[in-house]
Motif scaffolding. Structure first.
Motif, mmCIF file in Angstrom:
data_model
loop_
_atom_site.group_PDB
_atom_site.id
_atom_site.type_symbol
_atom_site.label_atom_id
_atom_site.label_comp_id
_atom_site.label_asym_id
_atom_site.label_seq_id
_atom_site.Cartn_x
_atom_site.Cartn_y
_atom_site.Cartn_z
ATOM 1 N N TYR A 110 3.674 19.869 -0.785
ATOM 2 C CA TYR A 110 3.386 18.962 0.321
ATOM 3 C C TYR A 110 3.427 19.759 1.619
ATOM 4 C CZ TYR A 110 2.956 14.794 3.094
ATOM 5 O OH TYR A 110 2.469 13.845 3.963
ATOM 6 N N ALA A 111 2.268 19.813 2.330
ATOM 7 C CA ALA A 111 2.155 20.707 3.481
ATOM 8 C C ALA A 111 2.365 20.008 4.818
ATOM 9 C CB ALA A 111 0.804 21.399 3.466
ATOM 10 N N GLY A 112 2.471 18.692 4.814
ATOM 11 C CA GLY A 112 2.754 18.028 6.081
ATOM 12 C C GLY A 112 1.929 16.770 6.294
ATOM 13 N N ASN A 113 2.195 16.170 7.450
ATOM 14 C CA ASN A 113 1.509 14.926 7.812
ATOM 15 C C ASN A 113 0.261 15.217 8.643
ATOM 16 O OD1 ASN A 113 4.754 13.597 8.318
ATOM 17 N ND2 ASN A 113 3.476 13.240 6.558
ATOM 18 N N ASP A 118 -11.315 17.230 2.149
ATOM 19 C CA ASP A 118 -10.862 16.089 2.947
ATOM 20 C C ASP A 118 -11.168 14.789 2.208
ATOM 21 O OD1 ASP A 118 -10.286 14.153 4.815
ATOM 22 O OD2 ASP A 118 -11.115 15.306 6.492
ATOM 23 N N TYR A 119 -10.157 14.185 1.657
ATOM 24 C CA TYR A 119 -10.294 12.891 0.988
ATOM 25 C C TYR A 119 -9.531 11.820 1.758
ATOM 26 C CZ TYR A 119 -12.139 15.641 -2.841
ATOM 27 O OH TYR A 119 -12.907 16.480 -3.582
ATOM 28 N N THR A 120 -9.509 11.972 3.059
ATOM 29 C CA THR A 120 -8.882 10.920 3.866
ATOM 30 C C THR A 120 -9.797 9.698 3.853
ATOM 31 O OG1 THR A 120 -9.897 11.742 5.891
ATOM 32 C CG2 THR A 120 -7.671 12.538 5.379
ATOM 33 N N GLY A 137 -5.251 8.350 2.486
ATOM 34 C CA GLY A 137 -5.908 9.395 1.723
ATOM 35 C C GLY A 137 -5.170 10.709 1.855
ATOM 36 N N VAL A 138 -5.787 11.756 1.354
ATOM 37 C CA VAL A 138 -5.141 13.069 1.369
ATOM 38 C C VAL A 138 -6.148 14.156 1.735
ATOM 39 C CG1 VAL A 138 -3.389 12.479 -0.344
ATOM 40 C CG2 VAL A 138 -5.582 13.400 -1.105
ATOM 41 N N VAL A 139 -5.602 15.303 2.117
ATOM 42 C CA VAL A 139 -6.383 16.529 2.275
ATOM 43 C C VAL A 139 -5.760 17.537 1.327
ATOM 44 C CG1 VAL A 139 -6.970 18.447 3.815
ATOM 45 C CG2 VAL A 139 -7.066 16.085 4.648
ATOM 46 N N LYS A 147 1.956 9.967 7.453
ATOM 47 C CA LYS A 147 3.407 9.776 7.310
ATOM 48 C C LYS A 147 3.728 8.616 6.362
ATOM 49 C CE LYS A 147 7.760 10.346 8.422
ATOM 50 N NZ LYS A 147 8.516 11.352 7.710
ATOM 51 N N ASP A 148 2.933 7.533 6.460
ATOM 52 C CA ASP A 148 3.210 6.354 5.634
ATOM 53 C C ASP A 148 3.042 6.639 4.137
ATOM 54 O OD1 ASP A 148 3.689 4.945 7.932
ATOM 55 O OD2 ASP A 148 1.694 4.018 8.011
ATOM 56 N N SER A 149 2.151 7.565 3.781
ATOM 57 C CA SER A 149 1.880 7.846 2.368
ATOM 58 C C SER A 149 2.648 9.054 1.851
ATOM 59 C CB SER A 149 0.377 8.090 2.174
ATOM 60 O OG SER A 149 -0.371 6.992 2.589
ATOM 61 N N GLU A 150 3.425 9.713 2.677
ATOM 62 C CA GLU A 150 4.077 10.957 2.292
ATOM 63 C C GLU A 150 4.890 10.814 1.002
ATOM 64 O OE1 GLU A 150 6.438 12.779 5.341
ATOM 65 O OE2 GLU A 150 7.387 14.160 3.934
ATOM 66 N N GLU A 151 5.751 9.832 0.952
ATOM 67 C CA GLU A 151 6.616 9.662 -0.210
ATOM 68 C C GLU A 151 5.788 9.430 -1.469
ATOM 69 O OE1 GLU A 151 9.856 6.926 0.451
ATOM 70 O OE2 GLU A 151 9.948 6.487 -1.698
ATOM 71 N N LEU A 152 4.770 8.584 -1.362
ATOM 72 C CA LEU A 152 3.914 8.287 -2.516
ATOM 73 C C LEU A 152 3.139 9.513 -2.968
ATOM 74 C CD1 LEU A 152 2.884 6.129 -4.437
ATOM 75 C CD2 LEU A 152 1.188 5.488 -2.704
ATOM 76 N N VAL A 153 2.616 10.276 -2.025
ATOM 77 C CA VAL A 153 1.850 11.489 -2.356
ATOM 78 C C VAL A 153 2.772 12.521 -3.015
ATOM 79 C CG1 VAL A 153 0.576 13.451 -1.361
ATOM 80 C CG2 VAL A 153 0.063 11.116 -0.631
ATOM 81 N N ARG A 154 3.972 12.654 -2.486
ATOM 82 C CA ARG A 154 4.939 13.597 -3.104
ATOM 83 C C ARG A 154 5.218 13.185 -4.565
ATOM 84 N NH1 ARG A 154 7.937 17.111 0.208
ATOM 85 N NH2 ARG A 154 7.648 16.777 2.429
#
Length: 183
Positions: free
Chosen positions: A137-140, A159-161, A146-148, A123-130
Motif C-alpha cells: 500500500y503506497a498511500g492515499n 489508473d482504475y480510479t 477505485g485504485v491506482v 483514504k476512505d478505501s484504504e482499509e478495504l484495499v489493504r
C-alpha cells in the motif's frame, strides 16, 4: 417715315426679341426643372432601394444574431444538465453501499494486481484495499474511489480510479446520453 415710326419699329423689334428670349428662357427653365425632377426621382428611388436593402440586411443580421444567441443558451442549458448528470453519477458512486464498494474494488484488484507492486486508494478505501490486495500500500490519492496500481519503479501506472472510469464512460457515451436527455 418719321422718327416716331422708326422708334416704334425698333421698340416692336426689341419687344419681339424680349418675348422670344423670355420664351426661350422659360423653355430652358422648364427643361432644367424637368431634368432636376427626374434626377431627384432617380436619386430618391436609388436611396429608397438602398434603404430597403439596408433594412433587409440589418433584419437578417438581427435574426441570425438572435438565432445564434438562442442556440448558445440552449447549449449552455444542455451543458448544465449534462454536468448535473455527471455530478449525480459521482455522488451515486461515492454513496455506493460498502458491500458494492468491496465487490467493485475486489474485481479491479483481482484483474489487475499482477501488473504492479504498489497500490494507492483514497483514504476512505484504504482499509478495504489493504484487506483485498497483496500489493504494497503506497498511500492515499485524491479520488472518489477505485485504485491506482503502479509497478516497482513507477514507470507503469494503471489508473482504475472511479474518477477516470467515469470520465472515460462519460466521454464515450456523451452523445448517447445527450440523445436520451434531449432527443
Amino acid at each position: 417715315m418719321g422718327l416716331e415710326t422708326v422708334i416704334k419699329d425698333i421698340m416692336d423689334a426689341a419687344q419681339a426679341e424680349v418675348t422670344m428670349i423670355n420664351a426661350d428662357a422659360d423653355a430652358e427653365v422648364s427643361q432644367i426643372l424637368d431634368e432636376a425632377r427626374q434626377n431627384a426621382k432617380s436619386i430618391m428611388g436609388d436611396r429608397l432601394a438602398k434603404a430597403e436593402d439596408d433594412i433587409a440586411r440589418l433584419r437578417q443580421q438581427e435574426t441570425s444574431s438572435a438565432n445564434l444567441e438562442v442556440k448558445r443558451a440552449m447549449l449552455n442549458a444542455r451543458k448544465e444538465v449534462l454536468d448535473k448528470v455527471y455530478s449525480n453519477a459521482e455522488e451515486s458512486i461515492v454513496s455506493l453501499p460498502e458491500a458494492k464498494q468491496e465487490e467493485l474494488l475486489k474485481a479491479i484488484i483481482e484483474k489487475n494486481e499482477a501488473n504492479g507492486s504498489k497500490i494507492y486508494s483514497n483514504k476512505d478505501s484504504e482499509e478495504l484495499v489493504r484487506k483485498l490486495s497483496s500489493l504494497e500500500y503506497a498511500g492515499n490519492i485524491d479520488c472518489i474511489g477505485g485504485v491506482v496500481i503502479e509497478n516497482n519503479d513507477g514507470t507503469v501506472r494503471l489508473d482504475y480510479t472511479y474518477d477516470i472510469i467515469l470520465k472515460n464512460v462519460n466521454e464515450q457515451s456523451l452523445k448517447q446520453t445527450s440523445d436520451i436527455l434531449f432527443g
